[in-house]
Design a protein around this motif. Structure first.
Motif, short mmCIF file in Angstrom:
data_model
loop_
_atom_site.label_atom_id
_atom_site.label_comp_id
_atom_site.label_asym_id
_atom_site.label_seq_id
_atom_site.Cartn_x
_atom_site.Cartn_y
_atom_site.Cartn_z
N ARG A 177 0.85 -1.18 0.00
CA ARG A 177 0.00 0.00 0.00
C ARG A 177 0.89 1.23 0.00
NH1 ARG A 177 -2.78 -1.25 4.14
NH2 ARG A 177 -1.98 0.17 5.72
N GLY A 178 0.64 2.16 -0.90
CA GLY A 178 1.45 3.38 -0.98
C GLY A 178 2.81 3.12 -1.60
N THR A 179 3.76 3.96 -1.26
CA THR A 179 5.09 3.88 -1.85
C THR A 179 6.15 3.89 -0.76
OG1 THR A 179 5.11 6.29 -2.10
CG2 THR A 179 4.41 4.99 -4.01
N THR A 180 7.36 3.54 -1.14
CA THR A 180 8.45 3.39 -0.18
C THR A 180 9.39 4.58 -0.25
OG1 THR A 180 10.00 1.74 0.69
CG2 THR A 180 10.11 2.20 -1.67
N ILE A 181 10.27 4.70 0.76
CA ILE A 181 11.25 5.78 0.77
C ILE A 181 12.56 5.32 0.14
CG2 ILE A 181 10.26 6.77 2.87
CD1 ILE A 181 12.87 5.79 4.30
N ILE A 182 13.35 6.29 -0.30
CA ILE A 182 14.73 6.05 -0.68
C ILE A 182 15.56 6.52 0.51
CG2 ILE A 182 16.49 6.42 -2.43
CD1 ILE A 182 13.82 5.23 -3.46
N ALA A 183 16.14 5.59 1.25
CA ALA A 183 16.73 5.89 2.56
C ALA A 183 18.14 6.46 2.40
CB ALA A 183 16.75 4.64 3.43
N HIS A 184 18.21 7.70 1.90
CA HIS A 184 19.47 8.42 1.73
C HIS A 184 20.19 8.51 3.08
CE1 HIS A 184 22.08 11.56 0.00
NE2 HIS A 184 21.99 12.14 1.19
N PRO A 185 21.55 8.41 3.09
CA PRO A 185 22.45 8.27 1.94
C PRO A 185 22.70 6.83 1.51
CG PRO A 185 23.72 8.59 3.92
CD PRO A 185 22.28 8.67 4.35
N ASP A 186 22.24 5.86 2.30
CA ASP A 186 22.45 4.46 1.95
C ASP A 186 21.68 4.11 0.69
OD1 ASP A 186 23.40 1.76 2.43
OD2 ASP A 186 21.36 1.30 3.08
N GLY A 187 20.44 4.57 0.61
CA GLY A 187 19.65 4.34 -0.59
C GLY A 187 19.91 5.40 -1.64
N ARG A 188 19.84 4.98 -2.91
CA ARG A 188 20.11 5.89 -4.02
C ARG A 188 19.00 5.75 -5.07
NH1 ARG A 188 25.20 8.00 -4.59
NH2 ARG A 188 24.97 8.00 -6.86
N LEU A 189 18.52 6.90 -5.56
CA LEU A 189 17.40 6.89 -6.48
C LEU A 189 17.76 6.21 -7.80
CD1 LEU A 189 14.53 7.64 -7.25
CD2 LEU A 189 15.35 9.90 -7.93
N GLY A 190 18.95 6.46 -8.33
CA GLY A 190 19.33 5.82 -9.59
C GLY A 190 19.29 4.31 -9.48
N ASP A 191 19.83 3.78 -8.37
CA ASP A 191 19.79 2.34 -8.15
C ASP A 191 18.34 1.85 -8.05
OD1 ASP A 191 22.54 2.25 -8.08
OD2 ASP A 191 22.67 2.24 -5.89
N TYR A 192 17.51 2.63 -7.37
CA TYR A 192 16.12 2.22 -7.17
C TYR A 192 15.37 2.15 -8.50
CZ TYR A 192 11.45 1.92 -5.19
OH TYR A 192 10.18 1.52 -4.88
N LEU A 193 15.56 3.15 -9.36
CA LEU A 193 14.89 3.13 -10.66
C LEU A 193 15.37 1.94 -11.50
CD1 LEU A 193 14.99 6.94 -11.49
CD2 LEU A 193 13.01 5.59 -10.74
#
Length: 287
Positions: free
Chosen positions: A166-182
């Motif tokens: 349900r809904g959407t998740t966060i990109i947990a910066h700085p460990d998470g990265r948007l480019g990797d997520y896409l």
């Protein structure tokens, strides 16, 4: 993080409790919150008729929940062959050490710091236990160590926090990265087409029966949010809290602190791709 959006293929119920597919059963952890939705979905995976099971994400360090998971496995006449972690956030991994004590089963994770035993996990691994087959899919982005698990016999994908029910998740910066997520979402989309994946078994929220529709929604949503952050910078918003208040006004304020992490990840992505100037705000408060 979740907003109120109903995802494609989502039933109008909370998290699953009990069997979700022929091989996957959910035990819901009692840790509901704005971030965890109804709580963490702990998944028990086993081939019908087998005496062994695999547990994915034992959840937080909650003795009652961990014993309930272990007892559910035992009542089915099975033992835990090993425990898997989709990633290291405490609502998924906090109870892993205690669960290992209760079951005697090793814990396998991408991050060596979370492992208990001699074996880890890596993208491309094929795991077996009592005839059950799971394929490890590398899906960094939410965190650097995020993994999904393909359950081919059920045409299902266990997604941890990479895709929620349900809904959407966060990109947990700085460990998470948007480019990797896409990149991970695009790889998951290819998986739905190449492997016939239809069902999403998420780490939080209900089971989803339209995997392709959900992943397409996520890709569109992320592009929309990214454009909104870019426009906010162009309009003069200078800090992550300011951008969150402007861009995430449709999201529960309880998750705004987490949304700031996603904003920081989006600003980093925009700078790296030359979509905003290098000296554009990095999300830090102004002096």
């Amino acid at each position: 993080m979740s907003d109120a959006t109903a995802l494609p293929g989502a039933p109008r119920i909370g998290s699953p409790a009990g069997p979700a597919t022929e091989r996957a059963t959910c035990v819901l952890a009692p840790n509901p919150s704005a971030m965890t939705l109804d709580g963490t979905n702990t998944w028990i995976l086993a081939e019908p008729g087998s005496d062994r099971a695999v547990v994915l994400d034992p959840g937080p360090e909650d003795e009652t929940h961990l014993r309930r998971v272990a007892e559910t496995v035992e009542r089915a006449g099975r033992r835990v062959a090993y425990t898997l972690l989709s990633h290291g956030h405490q609502d998924h991994s906090g109870g892993a050490a205690r669960f290992a004590e209760l079951t005697g089963a090793p814990v396998r994770a991408l991050d060596p710091r979370l492992r208990l035993g001699d074996e880890g996990l890596a993208a491309g691994d094929v795991l077996t236990a009592g005839g059950l087959e799971l394929r490890v899919i590398g899906t960094p982005g939410h965190t650097a160590d995020s993994l999904c698990f393909l359950l081919p016999a059920d045409n299902a994908l266990l997604t941890g926090d990479t895709v929620l029910g349900r809904g959407t998740t966060i990109i947990a910066h700085p460990d998470g990265r948007l480019g990797d997520y896409l990149d991970s979402l695009r790889a998951m989309r290819r998986l739905t087409e190449d492997e016939g994946v239809r069902t999403v078994l998420p780490g939080h929220g209900p089971v989803l029966r339209d995997a392709l529709g959900v992943i397409d929604y996520y890709l569109v949503h992320r592009a929309k949010r990214l454009a909104e952050v870019e426009n906010a910078v162009e309009d003069g918003y200078r800090t992550a809290p300011e951008i969150v208040a402007h861009v995430y006004a449709d999201v529960d304020r309880a998750v705004w602190p987490a949304a700031e992490l996603s904003v920081l990840a989006q600003l980093q992505y925009l700078r790296e791709h030359g979509l905003i100037p290098p000296d554009a705000p990095d999300g830090a408060p102004s002096e």
